[in-house]
Design an enzyme around this catalytic site. Structure first.
Site, PDB file in Angstrom:
ATOM      1  N   GLU A  89      54.951  30.693  14.095  1.00 18.67           N
ATOM      2  CA  GLU A  89      53.673  31.250  13.623  1.00 18.67           C
ATOM      3  C   GLU A  89      53.510  31.179  12.118  1.00 18.67           C
ATOM      4  OE1 GLU A  89      55.032  32.395  16.270  1.00 18.67           O
ATOM      5  OE2 GLU A  89      53.382  32.597  17.697  1.00 18.67           O
ATOM      6  N   HIS A 158      52.927  43.816  23.148  1.00 20.22           N
ATOM      7  CA  HIS A 158      51.899  42.810  23.410  1.00 20.22           C
ATOM      8  C   HIS A 158      50.520  43.413  23.581  1.00 20.22           C
ATOM      9  CE1 HIS A 158      55.563  40.559  24.225  1.00 20.22           C
ATOM     10  NE2 HIS A 158      54.851  39.453  24.146  1.00 20.22           N
TER      11      HIS A 158
END
Lengths: 359, 438
Positions: A89, A158
């Site tokens: 990322e 999440h």
């Protein structure tokens, strides 16, 4: 048939959406389009319109997208424009920002915004601040998009909502669509915008169909960033929300309408720059305000709305303090009963409205 | 052409014993300038960029090497081949050549460039001690050969990005000393109108100046991706220091650059210290040119402008031929501490600093080479020094007399090409306005 498929996929959400859309016979060209398809079409059209636009992220190409949002795009546009990245990322976000600085117009997909935390330095320090630091010499036309906030059963790491985090920072634009029309129009606007735009989707909305008029299906249909939409007119209380919670607000409004309470439901569409004018005008009409969001209460979107209303002209029109309905101030638990009770439910919204109205 | 003229005039002067042709040739010298001037064409703006109009009004000046023609012009050696230190290589059959051709014009150009950077940085040191420059100020003196050598080997249309020790590159990428110093002093004539400061200066195809250690490396790989995407045969030079070499995001960038064969030269300016931590204390492997693993690498003498130039040429060719990224470690040294708030002697000895200055100074080395080979006269160098001193003094005068940016510029340029918006000030009654440029 599409509606049936959508219903089977997304259960009661689809039913609610169908009920809401009235399912009456509208103009012949209006269709039911899921949020996923709306996003897909928007990207497809913008990729076609401008060669500099490209998509990168994990699994966006050959897998058709982790949530299938980019389905078919790699087949159509190929390796150069739809790029699968390794799981890096920070690295690929920096790469995308650099590409934007050098003249391309990347769409970067975070598989979920939870993973954007790994890359947040590139979003804030390399993307958001650069136009200002360079006195306008260096622009960064990039879109960061992906699912934000809670899903179903994915637990604490999440499920976080990043609206407040990103909306805190000058230099970013932050949008949070609810319906398919929002998704399509705002994504087009975001891609065409010359600034870094954080585009917060919601995984649970992807499969939900919404009616889209012919106008909203046109290639140049763009929803302006920075303008909220009044989804439902009302007179007794203003509900302000974004993303999935807009649906809950509309459901609550439908229930309360039977009791004679008319709610005005505002879909923020954009978190930053916030359309305070629309909220203020509504509050000056209804005299009551309830904000509804999925994120945590402290230092959140609702907190900001409260502060702005208090500082502005609408304060004197309030007959009661503003009420915030938010996610519970805890990391998201896993067990279904716990998860269900961690997020604002329709009954919580109804309860809060009645408390605010003192009925 | 000039070389030929020099040869002819040399010969004629020897034959006639007179410097008859000097005047004519001196006129020619300024007209048909030699290739010490690296082609300083305005770069093409990125496609779709609406910055083209701004390029004309920017305080960016071309740094042409002006040849000082002196009386004994005809006697100078026009070009010399020097043997240079061989580079260590990693993952390569062969490295850059171990000799380099330097022409007189190139040499004077390099000298001028490095000396300008040196004087500009020392001026910044002065201004900082007078508290006219505040905050961060990371000086580049000692490392001039890196910036100058790299610029000599790339085109102006290529791209470059570096970290916070950026003043030297800001200059070699085309920004004038006055615009740099005025940015350091926070004035409206600064290259970023006083909004950016030391670490945030930009120019066409120069992406700063970046404050977060290591973040610029993936950005540079991204610029290279844009070059590849647009098929324009341009490359990106992405610089970082020995400290940043241990950042994870570098390895993420290396992986993707190698995977996608991005035309990126990753350059590690190893000046032996990451702030106060020596390389031995920071890195399990201080062989930075090998740290790209599957990416080929060169270790280069970063104090020799010719070594840097040759290595960069080699690296640029590698990238442009589609072979993918390459890594260059430049072994260099900074005379100042990490920044102006670091005296720079708690983690290294004064003797070490003095030794580098005495034996390895990039500017002295070049000057001695040229004098030793009769490529230029001591007087010429002195004249160049005086010109630079004047230029830097004028720049400093501008930087200390130019007004600060006006308060109504406070909120401008948050966004690009966007309608004006209201910005909250320090209290609810302070309703400020942000205008973007478009």
């Amino acid at each position: 048939m599409a509606s049936l498929r959508c219903f089977l996929r997304s259960g009661k959400n689809a039913v609610a959406a169908l009920q809401r859309s009235g399912f009456h016979s509208s103009a012949p060209a209006a269709v039911q389009v899921t949020v996923r398809d709306a996003l897909n079409q928007a990207m497809d059209e913008e990729l076609e319109r401008d060669e500099r636009v490209f998509l990168l992220g994990e699994e966006v190409a050959q897998y058709d997208g982790a949530y299938k949002v980019s389905r078919g795009l790699w087949k159509k546009y190929g390796d150069q424009r739809i790029i699968d990245t390794p799981i890096s990322e920070m690295g690929f976000t920096g790469i995308a920002v650099g590409a934007a600085m050098a003249g391309l117009r990347p769409i970067l997909e975070f598989m979920t915004f939870n993973f954007s935390m790994q890359a947040i330095d590139q979003v804030i320090n390399s993307a958001a601040k650069t136009c200002y630091m360079s006195a306008g010499r260096q622009s960064v036309p990039i879109v960061f998009r992906g699912p934000n906030g809670s899903s179903a059963g994915v637990a604490a790491q999440h499920s976080q909502c990043f609206a407040a985090w990103y909306a805190h920072c000058p230099g970013l634009k932050v949008v949070s669509p609810y319906s398919s029309e929002d998704a399509r129009g705002l994504l087009k606007a975001a891609i065409r915008d010359d600034n870094p735009v954080v585009f917060l989707e919601n995984e649970l909305l992807y499969g939900v169909p919404f009616e889209m008029s012919e106008e909203t299906q046109s290639k140049d249909f763009v929803v302006p960033i920075g303008k909220a939409k009044i989804e439902r007119q009302g007179t007794h209380v203003t509900l302000v929300s974004h993303s999935r919670c807009v649906g809950h607000c509309l459901d609550a409004a439908a229930v309360l309408a039977k009791e004679g309470i008319e709610c005005e439901v505002i879909n923020m569409r954009t978190i930053r720059p916030m359309d305070t004018d629309t909220i203020e005008a509504s509050v000056m009409k209804t005299n009551h305000l309830v904000t509804v969001e999925g994120g945590w209460p402290q230092f959140g979107v609702g907190a900001e709305i409260c502060a702005q209303i208090m500082e502005g002209a609408a304060f004197n029109y309030l007959d009661a303090p503003v009420t915030r309905v938010t996610g519970v101030d805890i990391p998201m638990p896993y067990a279904k009963i716990l998860e269900d009770n961690s997020m604002p439910q329709i009954k919580d919204i109804i309860f809060s409205i009645k408390k605010t109205l003192n009925v | 052409m000039r070389n030929m003229l020099s040869l002819i005039s040399n010969a004629l002067c020897r034959i006639t014993g007179r410097n008859v042709l000097l005047i004519d040739l001196s006129e020619l010298a300024s007209v048909s300038s030699g290739e010490a001037q690296i082609q300083r064409l305005p770069p093409e703006p990125p496609p779709g960029s609406d910055r083209a109009a701004e390029l004309d009004s920017e305080p960016v000046e071309n740094t042409t090497a002006q040849v000082v023609v002196s009386r004994s012009f005809a006697n100078f050696t026009p070009e010399v081949t020097f043997s240079i230190k061989k580079c260590d290589v990693h993952g390569l059959e062969a490295g850059p050549p171990d000799s380099a051709v330097l022409t007189r014009d190139q040499g004077l150009g390099f000298y001028r460039s490095m000396q300008t950077i040196r004087r500009m940085e020392l001026k910044a040191d002065q201004l900082y001690k007078q508290k006219i420059i505040r905050g961060f100020c990371h000086l580049y003196d000692g490392q001039e050969a890196c910036a100058t050598g790299i610029e000599a080997a790339i085109e102006r249309t290529d791209h470059l990005i570096t970290a916070y020790r950026a003043h030297g590159f800001t200059y070699t990428r085309g920004v004038s000393p006055r615009a740099i110093l005025a940015e350091l002093t926070g004035r409206k004539g600064g290259v970023a109108r006083g909004k950016g400061g030391s670490m945030h200066m930009y120019a066409p195809h120069f992406y700063g100046g970046n404050g977060i250690v290591g973040a610029q490396v993936p950005l540079g790989a991204g610029v290279a991706l844009a070059c590849q995407y647009q098929g324009n045969n341009q490359i990106c030079v992405s610089l970082y220091g020995d400290g940043a070499a241990n950042q994870g995001q570098l390895f993420e960038a290396f992986n993707m650059a190698a995977l996608w064969k991005l035309p990126c030269i990753f350059v590690c300016e190893n000046n032996r210290y990451g702030m106060g931590t020596s390389v031995e204390r920071a890195a399990a492997s201080a062989e930075y040119y090998k740290r790209g693993d599957y990416i080929p690498g060169l270790r280069v003498d970063g104090m020799d402008v010719l070594c840097v130039r040759e290595a960069t040429k080699f690296a640029a060719d590698h990238c442009r031929s589609g072979k993918g990224p390459i890594l260059m470690e430049l072994q260099t040294y900074r005379y100042h501490g990490h920044s102006m708030s670091d005296p720079g002697v708690s983690y290294r000895t004064r003797e070490e600093i003095q030794e580098v200055r005495a034996k390895n100074d990039p500017i002295s080395m070049l000057k001695e080479r040229m004098l030793h080979n009769n490529m230029a006269s001591a007087e010429e160098f002195k004249n160049i020094d005086l010109e630079i001193r004047k230029e830097v003094d004028e720049a400093a005068h501008f930087a200390t007399s130019d007004p600060e940016p006006p308060l109504d510029d406070l909120c401008n340029c948050i966004y690009h090409n966007s309608p004006p918006l209201q910005v909250r000030g320090t209290h609810p009654w302070a309703k400020l306005v942000s205008v973007s440029n478009s």
